[in-house]
Design a protein around this motif. Structure first.
Motif, PDB file in Angstrom:
ATOM      1  N   ILE A  65      -1.726  -6.937 -12.519  1.00 11.34           N
ATOM      2  CA  ILE A  65      -1.271  -6.049 -11.445  1.00 11.34           C
ATOM      3  C   ILE A  65      -1.281  -6.801 -10.125  1.00 11.34           C
ATOM      4  CG2 ILE A  65      -1.768  -3.942 -10.183  1.00 11.34           C
ATOM      5  CD1 ILE A  65      -2.952  -2.792 -12.698  1.00 11.34           C
ATOM      6  N   GLN A  66      -0.175  -6.789  -9.425  1.00 17.86           N
ATOM      7  CA  GLN A  66      -0.045  -7.465  -8.146  1.00 17.86           C
ATOM      8  C   GLN A  66      -0.342  -6.491  -7.012  1.00 17.86           C
ATOM      9  OE1 GLN A  66       3.842  -9.164  -7.950  1.00 17.86           O
ATOM     10  NE2 GLN A  66       3.419 -10.720  -9.489  1.00 17.86           N
ATOM     11  N   ARG A  67      -1.197  -6.939  -6.094  1.00 15.04           N
ATOM     12  CA  ARG A  67      -1.533  -6.141  -4.912  1.00 15.04           C
ATOM     13  C   ARG A  67      -0.779  -6.686  -3.707  1.00 15.04           C
ATOM     14  NH1 ARG A  67      -3.909  -1.782  -7.197  1.00 15.04           N
ATOM     15  NH2 ARG A  67      -5.726  -2.346  -8.419  1.00 15.04           N
ATOM     16  N   THR A  68      -0.156  -5.803  -2.971  1.00 20.22           N
ATOM     17  CA  THR A  68       0.576  -6.193  -1.777  1.00 20.22           C
ATOM     18  C   THR A  68      -0.080  -5.555  -0.558  1.00 20.22           C
ATOM     19  OG1 THR A  68       2.593  -6.247  -3.089  1.00 20.22           O
ATOM     20  CG2 THR A  68       2.843  -6.269  -0.718  1.00 20.22           C
ATOM     21  N   TRP A  69      -0.131  -6.316   0.531  1.00 17.56           N
ATOM     22  CA  TRP A  69      -0.677  -5.819   1.776  1.00 17.56           C
ATOM     23  C   TRP A  69       0.476  -5.354   2.662  1.00 17.56           C
ATOM     24  CZ3 TRP A  69      -5.964  -6.137   3.514  1.00 17.56           C
ATOM     25  CH2 TRP A  69      -6.831  -6.642   2.540  1.00 17.56           C
ATOM     26  N   HIS A  70       0.423  -4.101   3.087  1.00 15.40           N
ATOM     27  CA  HIS A  70       1.458  -3.527   3.935  1.00 15.40           C
ATOM     28  C   HIS A  70       0.869  -3.202   5.300  1.00 15.40           C
ATOM     29  CE1 HIS A  70       4.138  -3.056   0.468  1.00 15.40           C
ATOM     30  NE2 HIS A  70       3.098  -2.586  -0.181  1.00 15.40           N
ATOM     31  N   LEU A  71       1.562  -3.607   6.337  1.00 21.85           N
ATOM     32  CA  LEU A  71       1.155  -3.306   7.708  1.00 21.85           C
ATOM     33  C   LEU A  71       1.976  -2.132   8.224  1.00 21.85           C
ATOM     34  CD1 LEU A  71      -0.533  -4.092  10.199  1.00 21.85           C
ATOM     35  CD2 LEU A  71       1.363  -5.585  10.885  1.00 21.85           C
ATOM     36  N   VAL A  72       1.283  -1.158   8.820  1.00 21.87           N
ATOM     37  CA  VAL A  72       1.931   0.054   9.312  1.00 21.87           C
ATOM     38  C   VAL A  72       1.497   0.274  10.752  1.00 21.87           C
ATOM     39  CG1 VAL A  72       2.223   2.529   9.001  1.00 21.87           C
ATOM     40  CG2 VAL A  72       1.968   1.046   7.002  1.00 21.87           C
ATOM     41  N   ASP A  73       2.474   0.427  11.629  1.00 19.96           N
ATOM     42  CA  ASP A  73       2.207   0.757  13.031  1.00 19.96           C
ATOM     43  C   ASP A  73       2.406   2.262  13.200  1.00 19.96           C
ATOM     44  OD1 ASP A  73       1.795   0.867  15.710  1.00 19.96           O
ATOM     45  OD2 ASP A  73       3.429  -0.478  16.270  1.00 19.96           O
ATOM     46  N   ALA A  74       1.319   2.986  13.459  1.00 16.47           N
ATOM     47  CA  ALA A  74       1.375   4.446  13.546  1.00 16.47           C
ATOM     48  C   ALA A  74       1.766   4.958  14.914  1.00 16.47           C
ATOM     49  CB  ALA A  74       0.023   5.037  13.154  1.00 16.47           C
ATOM     50  N   GLN A  75       2.113   4.102  15.833  1.00 13.61           N
ATOM     51  CA  GLN A  75       2.432   4.544  17.186  1.00 13.61           C
ATOM     52  C   GLN A  75       3.682   5.420  17.186  1.00 13.61           C
ATOM     53  OE1 GLN A  75       2.858   1.359  19.970  1.00 13.61           O
ATOM     54  NE2 GLN A  75       3.250   2.706  21.714  1.00 13.61           N
ATOM     55  N   SER A  76       3.548   6.609  17.761  1.00  9.24           N
ATOM     56  CA  SER A  76       4.645   7.580  17.933  1.00  9.24           C
ATOM     57  C   SER A  76       5.216   8.062  16.605  1.00  9.24           C
ATOM     58  CB  SER A  76       5.775   6.984  18.784  1.00  9.24           C
ATOM     59  OG  SER A  76       5.285   6.594  20.050  1.00  9.24           O
ATOM     60  N   GLN A  77       4.473   7.958  15.526  1.00  3.54           N
ATOM     61  CA  GLN A  77       4.932   8.442  14.237  1.00  3.54           C
ATOM     62  C   GLN A  77       4.272   9.781  13.921  1.00  3.54           C
ATOM     63  OE1 GLN A  77       6.112   6.125  10.982  1.00  3.54           O
ATOM     64  NE2 GLN A  77       5.265   4.222  11.794  1.00  3.54           N
ATOM     65  N   THR A  78       5.056  10.683  13.334  1.00  2.00           N
ATOM     66  CA  THR A  78       4.539  12.001  12.965  1.00  2.00           C
ATOM     67  C   THR A  78       3.573  11.857  11.793  1.00  2.00           C
ATOM     68  OG1 THR A  78       6.618  12.965  13.678  1.00  2.00           O
ATOM     69  CG2 THR A  78       5.170  14.343  12.352  1.00  2.00           C
ATOM     70  N   VAL A  79       2.439  12.544  11.870  1.00  2.00           N
ATOM     71  CA  VAL A  79       1.379  12.375  10.883  1.00  2.00           C
ATOM     72  C   VAL A  79       1.860  12.732   9.477  1.00  2.00           C
ATOM     73  CG1 VAL A  79      -0.900  13.189  10.175  1.00  2.00           C
ATOM     74  CG2 VAL A  79      -0.435  12.733  12.580  1.00  2.00           C
ATOM     75  N   GLY A  80       2.492  13.879   9.330  1.00  2.00           N
ATOM     76  CA  GLY A  80       2.902  14.310   7.992  1.00  2.00           C
ATOM     77  C   GLY A  80       3.951  13.410   7.377  1.00  2.00           C
ATOM     78  N   ARG A  81       4.945  13.000   8.149  1.00  2.00           N
ATOM     79  CA  ARG A  81       5.991  12.129   7.623  1.00  2.00           C
ATOM     80  C   ARG A  81       5.429  10.768   7.233  1.00  2.00           C
ATOM     81  NH1 ARG A  81      11.035  14.229   8.454  1.00  2.00           N
ATOM     82  NH2 ARG A  81      11.184  15.928   9.963  1.00  2.00           N
ATOM     83  N   LEU A  82       4.528  10.242   8.046  1.00  2.00           N
ATOM     84  CA  LEU A  82       3.922   8.961   7.724  1.00  2.00           C
ATOM     85  C   LEU A  82       3.058   9.060   6.472  1.00  2.00           C
ATOM     86  CD1 LEU A  82       3.477   6.026   8.531  1.00  2.00           C
ATOM     87  CD2 LEU A  82       1.604   6.779   9.994  1.00  2.00           C
ATOM     88  N   ALA A  83       2.361  10.180   6.311  1.00  2.00           N
ATOM     89  CA  ALA A  83       1.508  10.350   5.130  1.00  2.00           C
ATOM     90  C   ALA A  83       2.328  10.417   3.843  1.00  2.00           C
ATOM     91  CB  ALA A  83       0.664  11.620   5.281  1.00  2.00           C
ATOM     92  N   THR A  84       3.500  11.060   3.893  1.00  2.00           N
ATOM     93  CA  THR A  84       4.353  11.122   2.701  1.00  2.00           C
ATOM     94  C   THR A  84       4.926   9.765   2.340  1.00  2.00           C
ATOM     95  OG1 THR A  84       6.278  11.695   4.067  1.00  2.00           O
ATOM     96  CG2 THR A  84       4.978  13.508   3.149  1.00  2.00           C
ATOM     97  N   GLN A  85       4.999   8.862   3.276  1.00  2.00           N
ATOM     98  CA  GLN A  85       5.483   7.509   2.998  1.00  2.00           C
ATOM     99  C   GLN A  85       4.388   6.638   2.395  1.00  2.00           C
ATOM    100  OE1 GLN A  85       6.852   5.445   6.468  1.00  2.00           O
ATOM    101  NE2 GLN A  85       7.239   3.523   5.393  1.00  2.00           N
ATOM    102  N   LEU A  86       3.141   6.805   2.857  1.00  2.00           N
ATOM    103  CA  LEU A  86       2.067   5.896   2.464  1.00  2.00           C
ATOM    104  C   LEU A  86       1.324   6.348   1.225  1.00  2.00           C
ATOM    105  CD1 LEU A  86       0.616   5.041   5.988  1.00  2.00           C
ATOM    106  CD2 LEU A  86       2.393   3.864   4.681  1.00  2.00           C
ATOM    107  N   ALA A  87       1.243   7.644   0.969  1.00  2.00           N
ATOM    108  CA  ALA A  87       0.518   8.122  -0.210  1.00  2.00           C
ATOM    109  C   ALA A  87       1.097   7.573  -1.513  1.00  2.00           C
ATOM    110  CB  ALA A  87       0.488   9.654  -0.224  1.00  2.00           C
TER     111      ALA A  87
END
Length: 232
Positions: A65-87
């Motif tokens: 299994i390959q693990r990838t590191w993803h960087l996310v900038d939460a500035q000015s992003q809506t909490v619910g929309r961002l959560a549906t992308q990252l979950a």
């Protein structure tokens, strides 16, 4: 088998009669659809293929299994929309090798967690409740108070709340979610300077957004936490 010259199409299918498989041949023409029963030998072949269908699935050990590191900038992003992308990324549903009972997700690093956005009047109306376990120990805080005390918990509760409360989540998925306030994070070895964050979640998921990961097979693919240059 299809016959383009005649405009007809044939397909094999089967039904269950009692406890036996009965195979049919479906022949579609311009005049209508005709069904024709096949021999018992062909029915047995179709039944054997159906039984072995679930055995030919891919299975990968932990080392594969390959693990990838993803960087996310939460500035000015809506909490619910961002959560549906990252979950789904934490769970591994963006991978073709996904299995719901295995730990195949990636690692997500979120920065600027204190600059998230809530729509409407949620900063004052949204409540976070918990109980201390003692009589009369019901506590609550508004989203605005939570931002002042523990800004990381706003995104953490939103993302983990979209995952099932299982041992897989508590023991394996939660440690792979790393949330920090400000633009600095301690994972420069995995995410060096210059790595582009994942694109912001659009208002509509229609199109080829695919969690913001774009293609798999390009030279600069999602395995390095960046978008491919062809998509820019």
């Amino acid at each position: 088998m299809d016959d383009p010259s005649s405009g007809s199409r044939s397909a094999a299918w089967y039904v269950v009669v009692g406890k036996k498989y009965v195979a049919y041949m479906t022949h579609e023409t311009s005049s209508g659809t005709h069904h024709q029963a096949t021999s018992p030998q062909q029915a047995a072949t179709v039944a054997a293929a159906h039984r072995s269908r679930g055995r030919n699935k891919m299975s990968f050990t932990g080392k594969a299994i390959q693990r990838t590191w993803h960087l996310v900038d939460a500035q000015s992003q809506t909490v619910g929309r961002l959560a549906t992308q990252l979950a789904p990324i934490l769970k591994g549903k963006h991978k073709p090798t996904y299995k719901p009972h295995t730990d195949c997700g990636d690692i997500v690093v979120i920065i600027n967690a204190e600059k998230v956005h809530f729509s409407g009047k949620k900063w004052n109306d949204k409540l976070y409740r918990w109980h201390t376990g003692y009589p009369g120990g019901l506590k609550q805080r508004t989203a605005k108070e939570m931002l002042q005390r523990k800004p990381e918990d706003i995104l953490k509760k939103a993302i983990l709340g979209m995952l099932s409360r299982t041992k897989l989540r508590h023991k394996y998925i939660e440690p792979r979610l790393k949330i920090y306030t400000g633009p600095i994070h301690p994972h420069s070895a995995q995410l060096p300077e210059g790595v582009e964050p994942l694109p912001k979640h659009p208002r509509s998921k229609s199109g080829d957004f695919h969690f913001g990961l774009d293609r798999y097979s390009s030279e600069v693919s999602y395995q390095e936490g960046r978008r491919s240059p062809e998509s820019l």
